[in-house]
Motif scaffolding. Structure first.
Motif, PDB file in Angstrom:
ATOM      1  N   ASP A   1       0.896  -1.112   0.038  1.00 25.93           N
ATOM      2  CA  ASP A   1      -0.160   0.083   0.011  1.00 25.93           C
ATOM      3  C   ASP A   1       0.814   1.059  -0.044  1.00 25.93           C
ATOM      4  OD1 ASP A   1      -2.176  -1.353  -0.084  1.00 25.93           O
ATOM      5  OD2 ASP A   1      -2.628  -1.106   1.939  1.00 25.93           O
ATOM      6  N   TYR A   2       1.803   1.148   0.712  1.00 27.31           N
ATOM      7  CA  TYR A   2       2.795   2.410   1.002  1.00 27.31           C
ATOM      8  C   TYR A   2       3.616   2.605  -0.225  1.00 27.31           C
ATOM      9  CZ  TYR A   2       1.438   4.092   5.928  1.00 27.31           C
ATOM     10  OH  TYR A   2       0.693   4.527   6.559  1.00 27.31           O
ATOM     11  N   GLN A   3       4.158   1.635  -0.813  1.00 27.79           N
ATOM     12  CA  GLN A   3       5.073   1.413  -2.003  1.00 27.79           C
ATOM     13  C   GLN A   3       4.245   2.150  -3.141  1.00 27.79           C
ATOM     14  OE1 GLN A   3       6.479  -2.516  -3.012  1.00 27.79           O
ATOM     15  NE2 GLN A   3       8.433  -1.780  -3.186  1.00 27.79           N
ATOM     16  N   LYS A   4       3.088   1.578  -3.281  1.00 25.49           N
ATOM     17  CA  LYS A   4       2.330   1.919  -4.529  1.00 25.49           C
ATOM     18  C   LYS A   4       1.951   3.415  -4.301  1.00 25.49           C
ATOM     19  CE  LYS A   4      -2.212   1.252  -7.023  1.00 25.49           C
ATOM     20  NZ  LYS A   4      -3.393   0.644  -6.971  1.00 25.49           N
ATOM     21  N   ALA A   5       1.476   3.753  -3.146  1.00 23.73           N
ATOM     22  CA  ALA A   5       0.947   5.384  -3.023  1.00 23.73           C
ATOM     23  C   ALA A   5       2.112   6.148  -3.017  1.00 23.73           C
ATOM     24  CB  ALA A   5       0.703   5.398  -1.593  1.00 23.73           C
ATOM     25  N   PHE A   6       3.457   5.816  -2.607  1.00 18.43           N
ATOM     26  CA  PHE A   6       4.474   6.894  -2.684  1.00 18.43           C
ATOM     27  C   PHE A   6       4.969   6.864  -4.111  1.00 18.43           C
ATOM     28  CE2 PHE A   6       4.601   7.004   1.583  1.00 18.43           C
ATOM     29  CZ  PHE A   6       5.171   8.257   2.040  1.00 18.43           C
ATOM     30  N   SER A   7       4.936   5.686  -4.785  1.00 20.41           N
ATOM     31  CA  SER A   7       5.399   5.629  -6.332  1.00 20.41           C
ATOM     32  C   SER A   7       4.343   6.614  -7.119  1.00 20.41           C
ATOM     33  CB  SER A   7       5.195   4.156  -6.585  1.00 20.41           C
ATOM     34  OG  SER A   7       5.552   4.003  -8.043  1.00 20.41           O
ATOM     35  N   GLU A   8       3.007   6.318  -6.763  1.00 17.58           N
ATOM     36  CA  GLU A   8       2.348   7.203  -7.483  1.00 17.58           C
ATOM     37  C   GLU A   8       2.504   8.952  -7.460  1.00 17.58           C
ATOM     38  OE1 GLU A   8      -1.499   6.052  -6.236  1.00 17.58           O
ATOM     39  OE2 GLU A   8      -1.710   4.264  -7.478  1.00 17.58           O
ATOM     40  N   HIS A   9       2.992   9.184  -6.323  1.00 15.41           N
ATOM     41  CA  HIS A   9       3.367  10.588  -6.108  1.00 15.41           C
ATOM     42  C   HIS A   9       4.965  10.978  -6.411  1.00 15.41           C
ATOM     43  CE1 HIS A   9      -0.416  10.300  -3.874  1.00 15.41           C
ATOM     44  NE2 HIS A   9      -0.540  11.573  -4.261  1.00 15.41           N
ATOM     45  N   ASN A  10       5.633   9.993  -7.099  1.00 13.80           N
ATOM     46  CA  ASN A  10       6.945  10.153  -7.757  1.00 13.80           C
ATOM     47  C   ASN A  10       8.026  10.138  -6.462  1.00 13.80           C
ATOM     48  OD1 ASN A  10       8.712  10.249 -10.146  1.00 13.80           O
ATOM     49  ND2 ASN A  10       8.950  12.439  -9.459  1.00 13.80           N
ATOM     50  N   TYR A  11       7.688   9.165  -5.495  1.00 14.67           N
ATOM     51  CA  TYR A  11       8.706   8.861  -4.445  1.00 14.67           C
ATOM     52  C   TYR A  11       9.006   7.630  -4.433  1.00 14.67           C
ATOM     53  CZ  TYR A  11       7.603  13.502  -2.194  1.00 14.67           C
ATOM     54  OH  TYR A  11       7.364  14.978  -1.923  1.00 14.67           O
ATOM     55  N   GLU A  12      10.003   7.206  -4.067  1.00 19.09           N
ATOM     56  CA  GLU A  12      10.630   5.664  -3.825  1.00 19.09           C
ATOM     57  C   GLU A  12      10.629   5.709  -2.573  1.00 19.09           C
ATOM     58  OE1 GLU A  12      14.531   2.807  -4.433  1.00 19.09           O
ATOM     59  OE2 GLU A  12      14.486   4.672  -5.517  1.00 19.09           O
ATOM     60  N   ALA A  13       9.961   4.503  -1.928  1.00 15.37           N
ATOM     61  CA  ALA A  13       9.937   4.073  -0.514  1.00 15.37           C
ATOM     62  C   ALA A  13      10.844   3.193  -0.181  1.00 15.37           C
ATOM     63  CB  ALA A  13       8.416   3.761  -0.215  1.00 15.37           C
ATOM     64  N   VAL A  14      11.592   3.461   0.789  1.00 15.82           N
ATOM     65  CA  VAL A  14      12.764   2.671   1.258  1.00 15.82           C
ATOM     66  C   VAL A  14      12.204   2.031   2.678  1.00 15.82           C
ATOM     67  CG1 VAL A  14      15.135   2.314   1.926  1.00 15.82           C
ATOM     68  CG2 VAL A  14      14.396   3.939   0.038  1.00 15.82           C
ATOM     69  N   PHE A  15      12.020   0.762   2.797  1.00 18.29           N
ATOM     70  CA  PHE A  15      11.455   0.246   3.997  1.00 18.29           C
ATOM     71  C   PHE A  15      12.703  -0.305   4.993  1.00 18.29           C
ATOM     72  CE2 PHE A  15       8.109   0.210   0.917  1.00 18.29           C
ATOM     73  CZ  PHE A  15       6.907   0.427   1.622  1.00 18.29           C
ATOM     74  N   VAL A  16      12.763   0.207   6.110  1.00 17.45           N
ATOM     75  CA  VAL A  16      13.617  -0.250   7.287  1.00 17.45           C
ATOM     76  C   VAL A  16      12.919  -0.676   8.344  1.00 17.45           C
ATOM     77  CG1 VAL A  16      15.550   0.162   8.569  1.00 17.45           C
ATOM     78  CG2 VAL A  16      15.482   1.067   6.263  1.00 17.45           C
ATOM     79  N   GLU A  17      12.721  -1.992   8.742  1.00 20.53           N
ATOM     80  CA  GLU A  17      11.949  -2.392   9.978  1.00 20.53           C
ATOM     81  C   GLU A  17      12.944  -2.290  11.180  1.00 20.53           C
ATOM     82  OE1 GLU A  17       9.783  -2.928  12.335  1.00 20.53           O
ATOM     83  OE2 GLU A  17       8.375  -3.870  10.832  1.00 20.53           O
ATOM     84  N   PRO A  18      12.625  -1.546  12.165  1.00 21.82           N
ATOM     85  CA  PRO A  18      13.425  -1.218  13.233  1.00 21.82           C
ATOM     86  C   PRO A  18      13.223  -2.358  14.482  1.00 21.82           C
ATOM     87  CG  PRO A  18      11.694   0.369  13.231  1.00 21.82           C
ATOM     88  CD  PRO A  18      11.511  -0.232  11.833  1.00 21.82           C
ATOM     89  N   LEU A  19      12.074  -2.998  14.083  1.00 17.45           N
ATOM     90  CA  LEU A  19      11.454  -3.748  15.420  1.00 17.45           C
ATOM     91  C   LEU A  19      11.584  -5.151  14.927  1.00 17.45           C
ATOM     92  CD1 LEU A  19       8.329  -1.649  16.298  1.00 17.45           C
ATOM     93  CD2 LEU A  19      10.568  -1.443  17.163  1.00 17.45           C
ATOM     94  N   GLU A  20      11.579  -6.147  16.141  1.00 19.98           N
ATOM     95  CA  GLU A  20      11.317  -7.507  15.949  1.00 19.98           C
ATOM     96  C   GLU A  20      10.298  -7.919  16.976  1.00 19.98           C
ATOM     97  OE1 GLU A  20      14.902  -9.811  16.412  1.00 19.98           O
ATOM     98  OE2 GLU A  20      15.669  -9.031  14.594  1.00 19.98           O
ATOM     99  N   PHE A  21       9.436  -9.024  16.788  1.00 18.99           N
ATOM    100  CA  PHE A  21       8.634  -9.121  17.636  1.00 18.99           C
ATOM    101  C   PHE A  21       8.387 -10.724  17.816  1.00 18.99           C
ATOM    102  CE2 PHE A  21       7.099  -5.912  14.518  1.00 18.99           C
ATOM    103  CZ  PHE A  21       6.614  -4.597  15.527  1.00 18.99           C
ATOM    104  N   VAL A  22       8.077 -11.040  19.191  1.00 11.74           N
ATOM    105  CA  VAL A  22       8.179 -12.477  19.893  1.00 11.74           C
ATOM    106  C   VAL A  22       6.748 -12.732  20.197  1.00 11.74           C
ATOM    107  CG1 VAL A  22       8.987 -14.020  21.340  1.00 11.74           C
ATOM    108  CG2 VAL A  22      10.494 -12.579  20.304  1.00 11.74           C
ATOM    109  N   TYR A  23       6.077 -13.664  19.772  1.00  9.01           N
ATOM    110  CA  TYR A  23       4.692 -13.752  20.346  1.00  9.01           C
ATOM    111  C   TYR A  23       4.476 -14.557  21.636  1.00  9.01           C
ATOM    112  CZ  TYR A  23       3.320 -11.846  15.974  1.00  9.01           C
ATOM    113  OH  TYR A  23       3.139 -11.043  14.957  1.00  9.01           O
ATOM    114  N   ILE A  24       3.688 -14.353  22.485  1.00  6.64           N
ATOM    115  CA  ILE A  24       3.904 -15.007  23.945  1.00  6.64           C
ATOM    116  C   ILE A  24       2.351 -15.167  24.345  1.00  6.64           C
ATOM    117  CG2 ILE A  24       6.161 -14.078  24.522  1.00  6.64           C
ATOM    118  CD1 ILE A  24       4.682 -12.069  26.167  1.00  6.64           C
ATOM    119  N   ASN A  25       1.983 -16.032  25.316  1.00  5.91           N
ATOM    120  CA  ASN A  25       0.891 -16.098  26.053  1.00  5.91           C
ATOM    121  C   ASN A  25      -0.206 -16.490  24.871  1.00  5.91           C
ATOM    122  OD1 ASN A  25       2.009 -15.536  28.381  1.00  5.91           O
ATOM    123  ND2 ASN A  25       1.578 -13.330  27.810  1.00  5.91           N
TER     124      ASN A  25
END
Length: 250
Positions: A13-37
């Motif tokens: 969604d973000y990749q497409k939306a930014f591309s349509e407005h002439n921006y290149e989206a660069v994704f960096v995930e700062p988080l990791e998730f561990v599922y519990i309970n």
């Protein structure tokens, strides 16, 4: 084409939306998730003493999906499901087959106000959440007499490759700005930025919402813009408004 760093997992969604407005989206995930309970979560989902469930993050939705069975949890078809944002609403529909309320309300604070108005003081809601959750929503609901049964179903940690990704951004990508999506992400990113000389800290900083914006400001950094809603189009509007204003003043 200008490059914008989005500190989140890859999103079409973000990749497409930014591309349509002439921006290149660069994704960096700062988080990791561990599922519990998850076993306790599964047991609570089988109880019939809740009026509904609150799912305000993608990870909470994913945690529920890990123990979800449509035939086993048919009781939820007649209960209220609350969320924040269109993306989360779609995710709930896709993963759980449930229709959610709240996709246009914009923030957990707004959600809490609407829930307080719509539900009786004797209501009880399940609230699967992360270990770093904000207390705004449960506090507002509890003040209105609504019971919130919070269960931590995932833990948030720093992505072990974050420093490496930030160094690559600094040395090779040359972005025009950065967009932050969570207070915890901001904290981890700035912890690593302080470990090496960088050009990233002086770039315009944008936030997905007020809580993330406040975290950035608390780190001593000025905010260039805050998205009106937690959606790609609103983020782009915030970025474009900033650069239009900058050009007009130059």
């Amino acid at each position: 084409m200008k490059k914008v760093v989005l500190f989140k997992s890859l999103s079409e969604d973000y990749q497409k939306a930014f591309s349509e407005h002439n921006y290149e989206a660069v994704f960096v995930e700062p988080l990791e998730f561990v599922y519990i309970n998850l076993q306790e979560l599964s047991e609570k989902l089988q109880q019939n003493d809740y009026d509904g469930i609150i799912l305000t993050s993608p990870r909470a939705i994913e945690a529920v999906s890990k123990c979800w069975s449509p035939s086993k949890f048919v009781i939820w078809n007649s209960k209220r499901v609350y969320t924040v944002g269109e993306a989360s609403s779609r995710k709930i529909k896709q993963m759980l087959g449930l229709d959610a309320l709240g996709e246009t309300w914009g923030s957990a604070e707004n959600l809490a106000k609407v829930m307080s108005a719509e539900n009786a003081a004797s209501s009880k809601f399940m609230y699967p959440c992360g270990n770093l959750r904000s207390e705004i929503l449960p506090n507002v609901l509890q003040e209105a007499g609504i019971s919130v049964d919070a269960l931590t179903v995932y833990e948030t940690k720093e992505n072990e490759h974050l420093r490496e990704s930030l160094i690559d951004l600094n040395n090779n990508i040359n972005p025009c700005c950065m967009v932050f999506f969570s207070p915890s992400g901001c904290e981890y990113i700035y912890r690593q930025l302080q470990t090496f000389s960088n050009k990233l800290s002086v770039l315009p900083h944008f936030a997905i919402g007020n809580s993330t914006a406040h975290k950035i400001e608390n780190l001593g950094v000025e905010i260039a813009g805050v998205a009106a809603k937690p959606k790609a189009e609103s983020v782009i509007e915030s970025v474009q408004h900033y650069f239009r204003t900058l050009e007009a003043c130059s």
